[in-house]
Design a protein around this motif. Structure first.
Motif, PDB file in Angstrom:
ATOM      1  N   ALA A 280       0.904  -1.217   0.098  1.00 31.87           N
ATOM      2  CA  ALA A 280       0.150  -0.066   0.010  1.00 31.87           C
ATOM      3  C   ALA A 280       1.043   1.311   0.013  1.00 31.87           C
ATOM      4  CB  ALA A 280      -1.104   0.006   1.305  1.00 31.87           C
ATOM      5  N   PHE A 281       0.634   2.115  -0.956  1.00 29.36           N
ATOM      6  CA  PHE A 281       1.383   3.320  -1.109  1.00 29.36           C
ATOM      7  C   PHE A 281       0.434   4.219  -0.379  1.00 29.36           C
ATOM      8  CE2 PHE A 281       2.519   7.324  -2.830  1.00 29.36           C
ATOM      9  CZ  PHE A 281       4.290   7.107  -3.091  1.00 29.36           C
ATOM     10  N   ILE A 282       0.765   4.865   0.893  1.00 27.19           N
ATOM     11  CA  ILE A 282      -0.256   5.754   1.431  1.00 27.19           C
ATOM     12  C   ILE A 282       0.347   7.241   1.604  1.00 27.19           C
ATOM     13  CG2 ILE A 282      -1.332   5.993   3.671  1.00 27.19           C
ATOM     14  CD1 ILE A 282      -0.746   3.103   4.168  1.00 27.19           C
ATOM     15  N   ILE A 283      -0.614   8.210   1.216  1.00 27.60           N
ATOM     16  CA  ILE A 283      -0.185   9.475   1.210  1.00 27.60           C
ATOM     17  C   ILE A 283      -1.072  10.078   2.250  1.00 27.60           C
ATOM     18  CG2 ILE A 283       0.107  11.575   0.124  1.00 27.60           C
ATOM     19  CD1 ILE A 283      -0.183  10.029  -2.765  1.00 27.60           C
ATOM     20  N   SER A 284      -0.362  10.959   3.729  1.00 29.98           N
ATOM     21  CA  SER A 284      -1.177  11.518   4.506  1.00 29.98           C
ATOM     22  C   SER A 284      -1.172  12.834   4.150  1.00 29.98           C
ATOM     23  CB  SER A 284      -0.719  11.026   5.845  1.00 29.98           C
ATOM     24  OG  SER A 284      -0.844   9.734   6.296  1.00 29.98           O
ATOM     25  N   MET A 285      -2.238  13.437   3.668  1.00 31.19           N
ATOM     26  CA  MET A 285      -2.203  14.990   3.028  1.00 31.19           C
ATOM     27  C   MET A 285      -2.217  15.882   4.387  1.00 31.19           C
ATOM     28  SD  MET A 285      -2.458  14.293  -0.081  1.00 31.19           S
ATOM     29  CE  MET A 285      -2.730  15.875  -0.812  1.00 31.19           C
ATOM     30  N   PRO A 286      -1.279  16.647   4.264  1.00 29.83           N
ATOM     31  CA  PRO A 286      -1.233  17.605   5.356  1.00 29.83           C
ATOM     32  C   PRO A 286      -2.237  18.898   5.510  1.00 29.83           C
ATOM     33  CG  PRO A 286       0.270  18.343   3.885  1.00 29.83           C
ATOM     34  CD  PRO A 286      -0.508  17.027   3.193  1.00 29.83           C
ATOM     35  N   ALA A 287      -2.530  19.573   6.412  1.00 29.07           N
ATOM     36  CA  ALA A 287      -3.389  20.605   6.470  1.00 29.07           C
ATOM     37  C   ALA A 287      -4.789  20.589   5.753  1.00 29.07           C
ATOM     38  CB  ALA A 287      -2.738  21.772   5.598  1.00 29.07           C
ATOM     39  N   VAL A 288      -5.139  19.268   5.949  1.00 25.76           N
ATOM     40  CA  VAL A 288      -6.656  19.053   5.719  1.00 25.76           C
ATOM     41  C   VAL A 288      -7.773  19.419   6.528  1.00 25.76           C
ATOM     42  CG1 VAL A 288      -8.269  17.486   4.697  1.00 25.76           C
ATOM     43  CG2 VAL A 288      -5.909  17.301   3.908  1.00 25.76           C
TER      44      VAL A 288
END
Length: 783
Positions: A280-288
């Motif tokens: 799993a390639f996971i992106i935790s988006m900042p400042a959401v």
């Protein structure tokens, strides 16, 4: 290191040494020839070999040679020489070497043991090891300590790790918002909106593929913040994910770009090494936050197609959120023409499911474009999404024979058993002559003793592991457990075959349209002209039964010399039977005995509950059920039967007493309702429905109650016996009395899985009758 192993080591290193010196000659431009270099290499090697033969324990000599190899980037040889050396300089060099070899876990252990030293390369590689282990705060601190010549590279790494902020909103995003301003004004009640989803898939001449997805989403309400976690699954065996960029645009217009600290690339099944390639390639988006815009663009490179020649894509029209613009472009070589299968075309409305073709010089391009797509709003008791969501399946397979040939070749050699496993099977079925009993015994071993790892078919590749691997590991995914089960059944002399199936959560296959949209694998036994299907992944389902998700599905059976497309029917023997004996004494206290027996998928659920619930929790749940019947209840005893015996029905029995069991109404007494026949009011709770009702399966619930009255109580009122028959369900209420014994029975039988929208009004009216009669009470009077 012995002199013999050192000789081999030096010989293997010669090529690397020569290439390093050759590069040095090219750069320096000197007149040294490769012959001179080879001679110099041989002299050097010979000298070291003679010295080490005389002094095999000379650690300083080994360290010198290790440094020499490290300079020429021969890290494997460096590592071999340094193994076992305990002095600090050797450990420092080994830590650096392990980092160069990308063995970051071992390297970091050494770095942490050694600590910081005055070696700039060492500090840089220490920071790199921390970074690769996702210890970003420590890595940044370490990079910040680095001085030239590594300072510039260190700053690049810091920039890659940290988020960066830009004050200017991207022009294309601001233009998109302007274009969709009117659309956005109409969807203010939604949790989020997908402003743009632009997908492309290109099949290349060499049968590799490149896919890309560009997504722009806006968070409108708190629940929409779940968009902050972007998960992209892939198979690392032949796929690679590349993030072009990911950024969050805040409500104030600031652009926050994702750094490496916001990204994880992890195994989905860390505890199961056989499936470590499912990632799993996971992106935790900042400042959401509410009002923020999330945007990312990702590419996925595939080094091969499904069978190295063919592909299947599924494009769904609707999503959980409304979609402003959607586009899907499929590009194929000019010699290929994909086949299309449309699902729920009538539900697509104004959105055409057939593509436009774009003329290209050396390719064929198929393009789907949509605007302002309404979301699918979940409705209680609705069918699975593939039954209602319009979609296109795109497949290059020309026939089911091609699908059969491909997977049969992957599967056929995997069922072979070792002599040890054959002996195990012999002992397992020893003394059993009946073929069905042999199959039952083998099936129960696989489903009970082999742990199921819930890896969806295709998620970790299509090729099963060998039956022997699964037998000894005692765990496997669906295709692996089917392989083991088929292998053991075949060895026992039975006709068994693997089966690929799209369960209810995915779109069905069509007999006239070949594709690979399976997500599960099971097995089939051919017995007396019929298939008996078995799903070994369901650890509490008895032989002959199936989980609901496997029922009512078209499947592909892989015979030894061909294939069979057939349908697994909806199994109808699913029942819950409640028996309750109530004896009331003169004080209106009651002694109550309850028994719950189940069959079919109810039995599988009950077995699972018995096997995976702590006894204290089971007892607490029984007491809660008693309290629903009477708040003054006290448990006397309970027993569970046949929780692990698949050839017998699971049974729960419990006995309790209830003080003041009857509800008073002046001189009358009301017998509490047991509410065994519970019907979710959601089935009739709406004036009209958006989707059909899905009961999931065919089933029957029966409640049989026997009440023994004391001499000081008599029957005042009892419900009348009645029966309601419909095309969707039957309801039966029977009441009888013999002296002081009252027998009371409710039965509710579901006859059809679905209630179409067009029939809902009539269904609702009939079900409301049932709900009314279920509320009727038995009323007693004091004599």
């Amino acid at each position: 290191m012995t002199p013999i192993s050192f000789k081999k080591f030096i010989k293997e290193s010669k090529a690397c040494f020569l290439s390093g010196l050759a590069l040095c000659v090219l750069i320096s431009g000197c007149g040294t020839t490769l012959d001179n270099i080879s001679s110099l290499y041989d002299d050097t090697v010979g000298r070291y070999e003679r010295l080490l033969q005389k002094q095999p324990e000379n650690e300083a000599l080994r360290l010198k040679l290790a440094r020499f190899y490290y300079q020429f980037k021969d890290y494997e040889r460096t590592k071999e020489l340094l193994q076992g050396l305990e002095d600090k300089p050797a450990k420092i060099l080994l830590a650096k070497t392990l980092t160069q070899l990308k063995e970051h876990t071992q390297a970091l252990e050494l770095f942490d043991r050694i600590g910081e030293v005055r070696d700039r390369e060492y500090i840089f590689l220490y920071a790199q090891a921390l970074e690769e282990k996702n210890l970003f705060p420590r890595a940044i601190k370490m990079y910040e300590k680095i001085k030239p010549p590594f300072k510039e590279k260190a700053q690049e790494r810091i920039n890659q790790i940290k988020i960066t902020i830009d004050e200017k909103m991207p022009f294309e995003v601001s233009e998109l918002l302007k274009e969709q301003e009117e659309f956005l004004s109409r969807i203010e009640d939604e949790e989020a909106v997908i402003l743009l989803v632009d997908e492309e898939a290109e099949i290349k001449e060499d049968n590799t593929a490149l896919s890309s997805v560009h997504v722009i989403e806006k968070v409108l309400k708190e629940k929409g913040r779940s968009l902050a976690e972007v998960v992209i699954g892939y198979d690392s065996t032949d796929e690679r994910v590349e993030l072009e960029y990911a950024r969050t645009i805040t409500p104030e217009g600031k652009v926050v770009y994702v750094g490496k600290e916001n990204i994880r690339d992890v195994s989905k099944y860390l505890n199961y090494p056989l499936y470590s390639n499912a990632r799993a390639f996971i992106i935790s988006m900042p400042a959401v936050e509410i009002g923020a815009i999330v945007e990312y663009k990702v590419k996925i490179y595939s080094s091969k197609l499904i069978n190295e020649d063919d592909f299947t894509y599924i494009y769904r029209l609707r999503e959980r959120y409304p979609v402003g613009q959607a586009r899907f472009k499929l590009t194929v070589p000019p010699t290929r023409t994909p086949n299309l299968k449309l699902f729920h075309k009538e539900e697509a409305g104004i959105h055409p499911l057939l593509p436009q073709q774009e003329p290209l010089k050396d390719k064929k391009a198929y393009i789907w474009e949509f605007k302002e797509i309404e979301p699918i709003i979940p409705e209680d008791k609705m069918p699975p999404l593939p039954r209602v969501n319009p979609a296109v399946i795109i497949s290059s397979f020309e026939s089911w024979k091609e699908v059969y040939s491909w997977w049969h070749d992957l599967f056929k050699d995997k069922t072979a058993l070792s002599n040890e496993i054959k002996k195990f099977v012999d002992e397992l079925i020893e003394g059993i002559d009946d073929d069905l009993e042999k199959a039952r015994k083998i099936y129960e071993f696989c489903t009970k003793e082999v742990r199921y790892v819930a890896v969806e078919y295709g998620e970790s590749g299509y090729e099963p592991h060998s039956a022997q691997d699964i037998f000894w590991n005692r765990y496997g995914d669906c295709k692996d457990m089917a392989t083991l089960l088929v292998g053991m059944l075949r060895y026992a002399g039975l006709d068994a075959y693997p089966v690929l199936i799209p369960t209810r959560g995915v779109y069905p296959i069509a007999f006239d349209f070949a594709s690979v949209n399976f997500n599960h694998a099971i097995a089939a036994l051919f017995y007396k002209g019929e298939f008996i299907f078995m799903d070994a992944t369901s650890s509490t389902t008895s032989f002959g039964d199936l989980p609901l998700s496997d029922q009512d599905r078209d499947v592909l059976v892989f015979l030894k010399d061909g294939y069979k497309l057939t349908k697994i029917p909806l199994l109808r023997e699913n029942e819950v039977l409640y028996r309750t004996d109530i004896e009331i004494d003169r004080n209106e206290d009651a002694h109550i005995e309850r028994e719950v027996t189940t069959t079919g998928y109810f039995a599988a659920t009950q077995r699972y509950y018995f096997r995976h619930t702590h006894p204290d929790e089971i007892e607490e749940n029984i007491q809660s059920r008693m309290a629903e019947i009477s708040p003054f209840s006290e448990l006397i005893d309970y027993a569970i039967e046949n929780a692990d015996e698949f050839d017998k029905l699971p049974v729960l029995r419990y006995t309790f007493k209830a003080k003041k069991f009857l509800s008073p109404a002046h001189n009358l007494r009301i017998v509490p309702s047991l509410e065994d026949i519970t019907i979710d009011t959601a089935y009739a709770g709406k004036k009209e429905r958006n989707f059909a009702i899905d009961f999931s399966g065919i089933s029957r619930r029966i409640s049989r109650i026997k009440i023994k009255l004391p001499p000081n109580l008599k029957l005042q009122y009892a419900p009348s016996s009645r029966r309601i028959r419909t095309k969707w369900f039957d309801f039966k209420l029977n009441f009888s009395r013999k002296r002081n014994i009252i027998d009371f029975e409710h039965e509710f039988k579901i006859k059809e899985r679905f209630v179409p929208k067009s029939e809902y009004a009539r269904f609702k009216k009939k079900l409301e009758e049932v709900l009314f009669y279920l509320k009727e009470k038995i009323i007693l009077a004091r004599k």
